[in-house]
Scaffold this motif. Structure first.
Motif, PDB file in Angstrom:
ATOM      1  N   ASP A  78      21.583 -66.379   9.068  1.00 37.84           N
ATOM      2  CA  ASP A  78      20.782 -67.575   9.303  1.00 37.84           C
ATOM      3  C   ASP A  78      20.137 -67.498  10.687  1.00 37.84           C
ATOM      4  O   ASP A  78      20.722 -66.973  11.633  1.00 37.84           O
ATOM      5  N   ARG A  79      18.945 -68.020  10.802  1.00 34.36           N
ATOM      6  CA  ARG A  79      18.262 -68.106  12.088  1.00 34.36           C
ATOM      7  C   ARG A  79      18.776 -69.305  12.860  1.00 34.36           C
ATOM      8  O   ARG A  79      19.129 -70.297  12.233  1.00 34.36           O
ATOM      9  N   PRO A  80      18.773 -69.301  14.207  1.00 37.14           N
ATOM     10  CA  PRO A  80      18.400 -68.152  15.036  1.00 37.14           C
ATOM     11  C   PRO A  80      19.588 -67.229  15.247  1.00 37.14           C
ATOM     12  O   PRO A  80      20.705 -67.700  15.452  1.00 37.14           O
ATOM     13  N   THR A  81      19.351 -65.924  15.215  1.00 42.05           N
ATOM     14  CA  THR A  81      20.439 -64.991  15.492  1.00 42.05           C
ATOM     15  C   THR A  81      20.529 -64.686  16.989  1.00 42.05           C
ATOM     16  O   THR A  81      21.585 -64.309  17.476  1.00 42.05           O
ATOM     17  N   GLY A  82      19.406 -64.787  17.687  1.00 40.93           N
ATOM     18  CA  GLY A  82      19.389 -64.428  19.103  1.00 40.93           C
ATOM     19  C   GLY A  82      19.499 -62.929  19.324  1.00 40.93           C
ATOM     20  O   GLY A  82      19.643 -62.479  20.454  1.00 40.93           O
ATOM     21  N   LEU A  83      19.409 -62.154  18.247  1.00 35.13           N
ATOM     22  CA  LEU A  83      19.531 -60.701  18.349  1.00 35.13           C
ATOM     23  C   LEU A  83      18.162 -60.064  18.119  1.00 35.13           C
ATOM     24  O   LEU A  83      17.271 -60.675  17.514  1.00 35.13           O
ATOM     25  N   ARG A  84      18.014 -58.835  18.593  1.00 30.79           N
ATOM     26  CA  ARG A  84      16.785 -58.076  18.385  1.00 30.79           C
ATOM     27  C   ARG A  84      17.132 -56.661  17.966  1.00 30.79           C
ATOM     28  O   ARG A  84      18.149 -56.114  18.407  1.00 30.79           O
ATOM     29  N   GLU A  85      16.286 -56.077  17.157  1.00 34.28           N
ATOM     30  CA  GLU A  85      16.476 -54.669  16.818  1.00 34.28           C
ATOM     31  C   GLU A  85      16.414 -53.831  18.091  1.00 34.28           C
ATOM     32  O   GLU A  85      15.569 -54.085  18.956  1.00 34.28           O
ATOM     33  N   GLN A  86      17.325 -52.842  18.192  1.00 34.81           N
ATOM     34  CA  GLN A  86      17.406 -52.056  19.417  1.00 34.81           C
ATOM     35  C   GLN A  86      17.196 -50.557  19.222  1.00 34.81           C
ATOM     36  O   GLN A  86      16.852 -49.864  20.170  1.00 34.81           O
TER      37      GLN A  86
END
Ligand SMILES: [Zn+2]
Length: 138
Positions: A101-109
């Motif tokens: 669920d959003r927001p995850t606060g994560l980004r692809e790295q």
């Protein structure tokens, strides 16, 4: 950023699998291996979390597919949503970013198994690309 107390929730399309996870989440990797591409219908983005930090609110639809000698993949048997990748005996479990669920606060790295990527797209986001796994021997 300290992710020790981060809480994320996720679910399959129909809701027969719903879960929360609280803890430290691993770097988000985009896996281009042939198994992930088939399983997701696209490259698979994953974070990871300790298995014992995962709590199910509903697991009535949860099923596992033994995808290799060393791992199995969790999915919803009712709607088909791709959810987890779990290495046998490992303390951590990979969570498919798409079911969170959003927001995850994560980004692809990072990108992994790029030597096996599909030939119908380019990787142009500037993130580091590993031809195979980013951990030797895995
Ligand atoms: Zn479902």
């Amino acid at each position: 950023m300290d992710e020790r107390d981060k809480m994320l929730s996720g679910a399959c399309l129909c809701g027969a699998v719903r879960f929360t996870a609280k803890g430290r989440f691993g770097a988000v990797s985009v896996c281009h291996c042939a198994q992930c591409r088939r399983w997701h219908g696209a490259p698979g983005s994953y974070t990871s979390v300790r298995r014992d930090r995962l709590v199910f609110q509903n697991e009535s639809g949860l099923a596992w597919y033994r995808s290799s000698d060393r791992a199995r993949r969790g999915f919803c048997r009712d709607c088909g949503t791709s959810l987890f990748w779990e290495e046998t005996g490992a303390p951590h479990l990979a969570l498919a970013m798409g079911c969170l669920d959003r927001p995850t606060g994560l980004r692809e790295q990072l990108h992994i198994f790029t030597a096996h990527k599909g030939d119908y797209y380019d990787i142009a986001d500037g993130l580091h690309q590993w031809p195979e796994s980013h951990t030797a021997g895995a």
